[in-house]
Enzyme design. Structure first.
Site, PDB file in Angstrom:
ATOM      1  N   ARG A  82       0.838  -1.214   0.000  1.00 58.02           N
ATOM      2  CA  ARG A  82       0.000   0.000   0.000  1.00 58.02           C
ATOM      3  C   ARG A  82       0.870   1.262   0.000  1.00 58.02           C
ATOM      4  O   ARG A  82       0.564   2.250   0.653  1.00 58.02           O
ATOM      5  CB  ARG A  82      -0.940   0.033   1.216  1.00 58.02           C
ATOM      6  CG  ARG A  82      -1.976  -1.065   1.269  1.00 58.02           C
ATOM      7  CD  ARG A  82      -2.978  -0.963   0.117  1.00 58.02           C
ATOM      8  NE  ARG A  82      -4.013  -1.970   0.242  1.00 58.02           N
ATOM      9  CZ  ARG A  82      -3.890  -3.226  -0.181  1.00 58.02           C
ATOM     10  NH1 ARG A  82      -2.773  -3.611  -0.782  1.00 58.02           N
ATOM     11  NH2 ARG A  82      -4.877  -4.076  -0.021  1.00 58.02           N
ATOM     12  N   SER A 131     -10.810  -1.288   3.586  1.00 61.99           N
ATOM     13  CA  SER A 131      -9.960  -1.493   4.766  1.00 61.99           C
ATOM     14  C   SER A 131      -9.555  -0.135   5.313  1.00 61.99           C
ATOM     15  O   SER A 131      -8.993   0.683   4.585  1.00 61.99           O
ATOM     16  CB  SER A 131      -8.682  -2.252   4.399  1.00 61.99           C
ATOM     17  OG  SER A 131      -8.993  -3.543   3.967  1.00 61.99           O
ATOM     18  N   GLU A 180      -4.916   3.061   6.641  1.00 60.42           N
ATOM     19  CA  GLU A 180      -4.720   2.788   5.231  1.00 60.42           C
ATOM     20  C   GLU A 180      -5.345   3.920   4.426  1.00 60.42           C
ATOM     21  O   GLU A 180      -4.891   4.268   3.345  1.00 60.42           O
ATOM     22  CB  GLU A 180      -5.398   1.442   4.916  1.00 60.42           C
ATOM     23  CG  GLU A 180      -4.944   0.750   3.672  1.00 60.42           C
ATOM     24  CD  GLU A 180      -5.916   0.920   2.551  1.00 60.42           C
ATOM     25  OE1 GLU A 180      -5.630   0.449   1.469  1.00 60.42           O
ATOM     26  OE2 GLU A 180      -6.971   1.558   2.746  1.00 60.42           O
TER      27      GLU A 180
HETATM   28  N1  EPU Z   1     -10.531 -12.272   9.381  1.00 60.18           N
HETATM   29  C1  EPU Z   1     -11.270 -12.584  10.497  1.00 60.18           C
HETATM   30  N2  EPU Z   1     -12.246 -11.711  10.902  1.00 60.18           N
HETATM   31  C2  EPU Z   1     -12.503 -10.541  10.258  1.00 60.18           C
HETATM   32  C3  EPU Z   1     -11.749 -10.226   9.109  1.00 60.18           C
HETATM   33  C4  EPU Z   1     -10.758 -11.097   8.693  1.00 60.18           C
HETATM   34  O1  EPU Z   1     -11.090 -13.619  11.113  1.00 60.18           O
HETATM   35  O2  EPU Z   1     -13.372  -9.803  10.700  1.00 60.18           O
HETATM   36  C5  EPU Z   1      -9.507 -13.216   8.918  1.00 60.18           C
HETATM   37  C6  EPU Z   1      -9.907 -13.892   7.610  1.00 60.18           C
HETATM   38  O3  EPU Z   1     -10.665 -15.039   7.847  1.00 60.18           O
HETATM   39  C7  EPU Z   1      -8.557 -14.211   6.998  1.00 60.18           C
HETATM   40  C8  EPU Z   1      -7.683 -13.057   7.441  1.00 60.18           C
HETATM   41  O4  EPU Z   1      -8.310 -12.482   8.597  1.00 60.18           O
HETATM   42  O5  EPU Z   1      -8.028 -15.393   7.517  1.00 60.18           O
HETATM   43  C9  EPU Z   1      -7.478 -12.018   6.363  1.00 60.18           C
HETATM   44  O6  EPU Z   1      -8.740 -11.518   5.914  1.00 60.18           O
HETATM   45  P1  EPU Z   1      -9.041 -11.235   4.360  1.00 60.18           P
HETATM   46  O7  EPU Z   1      -8.517 -12.328   3.532  1.00 60.18           O
HETATM   47  O8  EPU Z   1     -10.490 -10.888   4.241  1.00 60.18           O
HETATM   48  O9  EPU Z   1      -8.177  -9.974   3.976  1.00 60.18           O
HETATM   49  P2  EPU Z   1      -7.688  -8.714   4.791  1.00 60.18           P
HETATM   50  O10 EPU Z   1      -6.281  -8.903   5.213  1.00 60.18           O
HETATM   51  O11 EPU Z   1      -8.642  -8.377   5.848  1.00 60.18           O
HETATM   52  C10 EPU Z   1      -6.738  -7.513   2.668  1.00 60.18           C
HETATM   53  C11 EPU Z   1      -6.725  -6.132   2.077  1.00 60.18           C
HETATM   54  C12 EPU Z   1      -8.004  -5.879   1.291  1.00 60.18           C
HETATM   55  C13 EPU Z   1      -8.143  -6.944   0.220  1.00 60.18           C
HETATM   56  C14 EPU Z   1      -8.185  -8.309   0.920  1.00 60.18           C
HETATM   57  C15 EPU Z   1      -8.293  -9.466  -0.045  1.00 60.18           C
HETATM   58  C16 EPU Z   1      -5.407  -4.652   3.458  1.00 60.18           C
HETATM   59  C17 EPU Z   1      -5.410  -3.547   4.451  1.00 60.18           C
HETATM   60  N3  EPU Z   1      -6.598  -5.124   3.103  1.00 60.18           N
HETATM   61  O12 EPU Z   1      -7.748  -7.568   3.664  1.00 60.18           O
HETATM   62  O13 EPU Z   1      -7.841  -4.626   0.654  1.00 60.18           O
HETATM   63  O14 EPU Z   1      -9.316  -6.754  -0.540  1.00 60.18           O
HETATM   64  O15 EPU Z   1      -6.963  -8.473   1.675  1.00 60.18           O
HETATM   65  O16 EPU Z   1      -7.090  -9.673  -0.685  1.00 60.18           O
HETATM   66  O17 EPU Z   1      -4.329  -5.066   3.013  1.00 60.18           O
HETATM   67  C18 EPU Z   1      -8.231  -2.263   0.973  1.00 60.18           C
HETATM   68  O18 EPU Z   1      -7.018  -2.103   0.955  1.00 60.18           O
HETATM   69  O19 EPU Z   1      -9.045  -1.292   1.128  1.00 60.18           O
HETATM   70  C19 EPU Z   1      -8.778  -3.601   0.864  1.00 60.18           C
HETATM   71  C20 EPU Z   1     -10.076  -3.835   0.965  1.00 60.18           C
END
Ligand code: EPU
Length: 349
Positions: free
Chosen positions: A165, A239, A336
């Site tokens: 990012r 996010s 972010e």
């Molecule tokens: N998780 C939970 N509870 C929650 C949310 C997440 O247990 O409430 C767990 C999920 O089950 C998973 C892990 O945390 O094991 C990661 O969650 P997820 O795969 O949904 O992705 P994220 O890390 O929360 C990132 C990016 C998103 C992007 C997704 C998918 C950042 C800050 N966010 O989210 O990007 O769409 O991966 O690749 O890096 C953004 O930057 O605005 C954004 C939406």
């Protein structure tokens, strides 16, 4: 030269639906208009801030001093070079329209980044990423306007310093650069990227299937619709925080206490932790709400405006979340979303 209006409320130009007025406001529909507006600001010594889809910004309740320009520079063209395609898009194009266009043409590279709100110009700034790819991996070059000199130049991806990012455009060296268009390098040959856990699981459910670029887009859209609120109906900026990048020893310390914590290696000696998981399973904050602000029920990393929230309410809420995470993990998290019009925010000079 486009119309420059005074005291235009910015809330409707953001997906969080929050924020006071721009001192001056204009819309740029071409490179020439953007350059003319930059000249207008330069001559008057006004701060110059460009916004795109408004999907990753928090605008202060006092608004933004100087000239705010909404970027609507359009235009998409492509050039085939053997197996590769160079797809050039104006920075004000809607990102997902460009993704849809490339997928319909059968070109590989952008499909994992389907259904992300915002415009093309934001993609290199943030090095937008989702489902196992970061856009920096498929950017060939970025065409920019230097607002201090009015000069236009083409920056190759290797000089964009893409990180998590992050890019040169968020830092001091890129402060004066406005993105005019982005050229992506795509593949005409199948190049599926399915290693991200959620995606892999969805493709595994159906056994070995013929993977097409449109199938990947459809699956990504389906996963996202289950996790992210529909920004057309609910105030949100995706996010709100970054996933924290920590040392291996911090990671080990936390995994000892919280064995399920998902983490990924992030270069030499660093680990990226899932903040969504921490907010959910460590801090029990998924769905947590105070007044008009809350963390989304289905994805704790996503902050939502439940209606009528102010920027200061959101800022205070996010401060509380940061403190709660620090209390439980000893880890400092970063936003972010880009803050505009606050003391600490950085619009272009
Ligand atoms: N998780 C939970 N509870 C929650 C949310 C997440 O247990 O409430 C767990 C999920 O089950 C998973 C892990 O945390 O094991 C990661 O969650 P997820 O795969 O949904 O992705 P994220 O890390 O929360 C990132 C990016 C998103 C992007 C997704 C998918 C950042 C800050 N966010 O989210 O990007 O769409 O991966 O690749 O890096 C953004 O930057 O605005 C954004 C939406």
């Amino acid at each position: 030269m486009p119309d420059v209006r005074q005291r235009v409320m910015l809330a409707p130009y953001t997906t969080l639906k929050v924020g006071g007025p721009a001192e001056y406001f204009a819309i740029a529909k071409s490179e020439e208009e953007m350059a003319a507006l930059a000249g207008f600001a330069r001559e008057r010594g006004l701060e110059f801030t460009v916004i795109g889809g408004g999907s990753n910004i928090l605008v202060s309740d006092d608004g933004i001093q100087g000239l705010v320009v909404k970027n609507e520079i359009k235009g998409v063209s492509s050039e085939v070079d053997g197996e590769r395609v160079f797809l050039k898009a104006g920075s004000g194009e809607i990102w997902d329209d460009v993704v849809a266009h490339s997928v319909e043409a059968g070109w590989w590279g952008l499909e994992n980044l389907s259904a992300i709100p915002g415009t093309v110009g934001a993609t290199p700034v943030q090095n937008v990423g989702a489902y196992g790819i970061e856009v920096g991996e498929v950017i060939a070059s970025v065409r920019v306007l230097d607002i201090t000199t009015g000069e236009i130049s083409e920056i190759p991806a290797t000089d964009c310093r893409f990180g998590y990012r992050d890019s040169v455009f968020k830092n001091e060296a890129g402060r004066d650069l406005i993105i005019l268009s982005v050229t992506y390098v795509l593949s005409r040959m199948p190049a599926p990227r399915l290693h991200y856990r959620d995606l892999e699981a969805r493709f595994a459910e159906h056994g070995p299937v013929q993977v097409s670029v449109s199938k990947v887009r459809a699956v990504v859209m389906d996963i996202r619709s289950g996790k992210f609120p529909d920004w057309k109906n609910i105030g949100t900026a995706g996010s709100f925080f970054k996933n924290p990048i920590v040392s291996v020893s911090d990671h080990e310390r936390l995994v000892d206490i919280y064995p399920g914590l998902p983490a990924y290696t992030d270069g030499e000696g660093r680990m990226k932790l899932s903040l969504g998981w921490i907010l959910d399973h460590v801090c029990a904050l998924r769905g947590y709400r105070e007044g008009n602000v809350g963390l989304y029920e289905r994805q704790a990393l996503v902050l939502v405006n439940r209606g009528g929230a102010t920027a200061s309410e959101i800022k205070n809420f996010s401060k509380k979340i940061r403190e709660k995470v620090f209390e439980k993990t000893d880890i400092e998290i970063e936003m972010e979303v880009r803050m505009l019009g606050f003391d600490e925010s950085n619009s272009k000079k």
